[in-house]
Design an enzyme around this catalytic site. Structure first.
Site, short mmCIF file in Angstrom:
data_model
loop_
_atom_site.label_atom_id
_atom_site.label_comp_id
_atom_site.label_asym_id
_atom_site.label_seq_id
_atom_site.Cartn_x
_atom_site.Cartn_y
_atom_site.Cartn_z
N GLU A 1 0.83 -1.23 0.00
CA GLU A 1 0.00 0.00 0.00
C GLU A 1 0.86 1.27 0.00
O GLU A 1 0.53 2.27 0.61
CB GLU A 1 -1.05 -0.05 1.11
CG GLU A 1 -1.97 -1.25 0.88
CD GLU A 1 -3.27 -1.24 1.64
OE1 GLU A 1 -3.74 -0.17 2.03
OE2 GLU A 1 -3.84 -2.34 1.80
N1 COS Z 1 -6.24 11.85 -3.91
C1 COS Z 1 -6.76 12.32 -5.06
N2 COS Z 1 -6.03 12.51 -6.17
C2 COS Z 1 -4.70 12.24 -6.09
C3 COS Z 1 -4.10 11.76 -4.93
C4 COS Z 1 -4.93 11.57 -3.80
N3 COS Z 1 -4.45 11.10 -2.65
N4 COS Z 1 -2.79 11.59 -5.16
C5 COS Z 1 -2.58 11.94 -6.44
N5 COS Z 1 -3.74 12.32 -7.00
C6 COS Z 1 -3.98 12.81 -8.35
C7 COS Z 1 -3.15 14.06 -8.65
O1 COS Z 1 -3.84 15.23 -8.23
C8 COS Z 1 -3.03 13.99 -10.15
O2 COS Z 1 -4.21 14.42 -10.77
P1 COS Z 1 -4.28 15.79 -11.67
O3 COS Z 1 -3.18 15.64 -12.69
O4 COS Z 1 -5.64 15.74 -12.23
O5 COS Z 1 -4.05 16.88 -10.69
C9 COS Z 1 -2.94 12.49 -10.40
O6 COS Z 1 -3.52 11.83 -9.28
C10 COS Z 1 -1.53 12.01 -10.61
O7 COS Z 1 -0.80 12.37 -9.46
P2 COS Z 1 0.78 12.59 -9.49
O8 COS Z 1 1.15 13.47 -10.63
O9 COS Z 1 1.20 13.00 -8.12
O10 COS Z 1 1.24 11.11 -9.85
P3 COS Z 1 2.66 10.42 -9.74
O11 COS Z 1 2.83 9.55 -10.92
O12 COS Z 1 3.73 11.44 -9.45
O13 COS Z 1 2.49 9.41 -8.50
C11 COS Z 1 2.31 8.68 -6.26
C12 COS Z 1 2.04 9.80 -7.27
C13 COS Z 1 3.76 8.32 -6.20
C14 COS Z 1 1.87 9.25 -4.93
C15 COS Z 1 1.43 7.46 -6.63
O14 COS Z 1 1.84 6.89 -7.85
C16 COS Z 1 1.44 6.39 -5.57
O15 COS Z 1 0.79 6.50 -4.52
N6 COS Z 1 2.16 5.29 -5.83
C17 COS Z 1 2.17 4.15 -4.94
C18 COS Z 1 1.03 3.26 -5.26
C19 COS Z 1 0.90 2.17 -4.25
O16 COS Z 1 0.56 2.42 -3.11
N7 COS Z 1 1.18 0.93 -4.69
C20 COS Z 1 0.97 -0.20 -3.90
C21 COS Z 1 -0.18 -0.91 -4.51
S1 COS Z 1 -1.39 -1.45 -3.42
S2 COS Z 1 -0.56 -2.92 -2.45
#
Ligand code: COS
Length: 380
Positions: free
Chosen positions: A363
């Site tokens: 996660e």
């Molecule tokens: N709530 C709502 N929207 C969100 C958000 C949140 N918590 N986090 C990101 N977003 C939105 C952003 O606002 C963006 O949208 P807009 O372009 O419309 O503004 C979009 O999602 C993409 O966000 P971002 O540009 O930050 O994406 P990145 O590729 O830089 O990745 C992370 C962001 C690293 C935070 C994300 O890829 C992540 O959480 N990765 C880990 C996933 C994970 O937990 N994997 C394990 C799987 S489950 S076991």
């Protein structure tokens, strides 16, 4: 902030503690050794309302708050983190996702069964090449008018072989990047949906982790969750709550290991006295307790934010980052306090040490939590 626990909170915490001690403890070592999924125990947890803790009673849930959720997660995780991850995924990734963003039909059809434990759910985001980099979805869902056709592979899926309902994230329109991603409800047994090999894991071995294969799986349009292109935000929003559940799991592993270490240190004698009377051990106990209490405050703060309707992206990431570090470090200390016995399965702490590691990975890894936290600081 007011973390004062109500009578109801204390009752539900005690019920989870009793269940963990009387039901989960028996067989936990064997389930770990044989990697066996606790089917019967999942049914019992459903009967106790643990599979839909925060779900509205009108959909079969327990209608409790996030504080109750973390109290239950901590108690279950003190004894069996494999069982608690089944609860966490079902509650915060699957039930929460459907209740918050699903249609009324989706809630009636799926949520009512997931919240009671009749169904188990899985959340399918990770892929061989998309774990942390979650926007890089290779799984595709092609729009064919009244249905989508899904193709691809999902990896490390908790409850993968045992679920009835799978929430699957896939790329519908690659040109739109993350705005071209959708989430779908896939049912067990849909044609072309295959459950691949079960992973042989270091820890949480009683949970069921699989690779899943989607070969031209036809999914009706009404199974898409939210507006077209909502899938990535759906995953992010859902994972924010998931991280509270995993933080509480980590807290439970740490506090469970500490309780065992404290008890052992009061029984085991060396150099003519119980080992807790040696400062080397007493100071370890003090450090463990302080770290665990600090983690508990972060976990409670994240749950409190959720209950208050505050944004909890940052507080859930902080809770998971810190509690998972505490789980890893303090479970190692618990093994150390147990000495040679700590290396032996019947004392439980070696399993807790193995189980702790995953809380720093799933996660969102600890490094991903730091991305979330630092971005929220910079954005202000
Ligand atoms: N709530 C709502 N929207 C969100 C958000 C949140 N918590 N986090 C990101 N977003 C939105 C952003 O606002 C963006 O949208 P807009 O372009 O419309 O503004 C979009 O999602 C993409 O966000 P971002 O540009 O930050 O994406 P990145 O590729 O830089 O990745 C992370 C962001 C690293 C935070 C994300 O890829 C992540 O959480 N990765 C880990 C996933 C994970 O937990 N994997 C394990 C799987 S489950 S076991």
């Amino acid at each position: 902030m007011d973390f004062g626990l109500t009578e109801e909170h204390l009752m539900i915490r005690d019920a989870a503690r009793d269940f963990a001690r009387t039901e989960l403890l028996d067989g936990v070592i064997e389930r770990d050794e044989k990697q066996s999924f606790p089917d019967e125990l999942v049914k019992k947890m459903g009967d106790l309302g643990f599979m839909g803790i925060m779900v509205d009673p009108k959909y079969g849930g327990s209608g409790m708050d996030a504080i109750s959720y973390v109290l239950i997660m901590e108690e279950l995780s003190k004894i069996d983190a494999s069982a608690s991850v089944i609860v966490s995924v079902n509650n915060s990734l699957v039930c929460y996702g459907l209740e918050s963003y699903g249609t009324e039909e989706q809630k009636q059809k799926y949520l009512t069964k997931l919240a009671t434990g009749e169904f188990v759910g899985a959340f399918c985001l990770s892929e061989p090449e998309a774990g942390s980099d979650a926007t890089s979805q290779a799984t595709t869902a092609i729009d064919k008018g009244d249905h989508y056709v899904i193709n691809g592979t999902k990896n490390w899926i908790t409850n993968g072989g045992r679920s009835d309902v799978y929430l699957v994230i896939a790329q519908t329109d690659r040109e739109k990047g993350h705005r071209g991603i959708n989430a779908f409800i896939v049912e067990k047994g849909m044609e072309g949906f295959e459950i691949g090999p079960k992973e042989d894991k270091l820890g949480i071995r009683g949970s069921d982790t699989h690779t899943l294969q989607f070969n031209d799986v036809k999914v009706p349009k009404e199974n898409r969750i939210g507006e077209d292109g909502f899938g990535f935000k759906f995953a992010m929003k859902t994972l924010s709550g998931g991280r509270i559940g995993i933080a509480a799991q980590a807290l439970g592993i740490a506090s469970g290991a500490y309780e065992l270490a404290l008890k052992y240190s009061k029984e085991r004698k060396a150099f003519g006295t119980e080992i807790c009377n040696h400062q080397a051990i007493a100071f370890k106990l003090a450090d463990m307790f302080v770290e665990i209490e600090a983690a508990r405050h972060l976990v409670m703060k994240a749950a409190w934010d959720k209950d208050q309707g505050n944004n909890y992206d940052q507080s859930s990431a902080m809770a998971k980052l810190y509690a998972s570090k505490v789980a890893m470090e303090q479970s190692v200390e618990a093994v150390q306090i147990h000495g040679g016995n700590g290396f032996v399965k019947e004392y439980h702490v070696e399993r807790m040490m193995r189980d702790a590691k995953i809380t720093q990975i799933y996660e969102g890894t600890s490094e991903i939590q730091k991305i979330v936290i630092s971005r929220s600081l910079i954005k202000g």
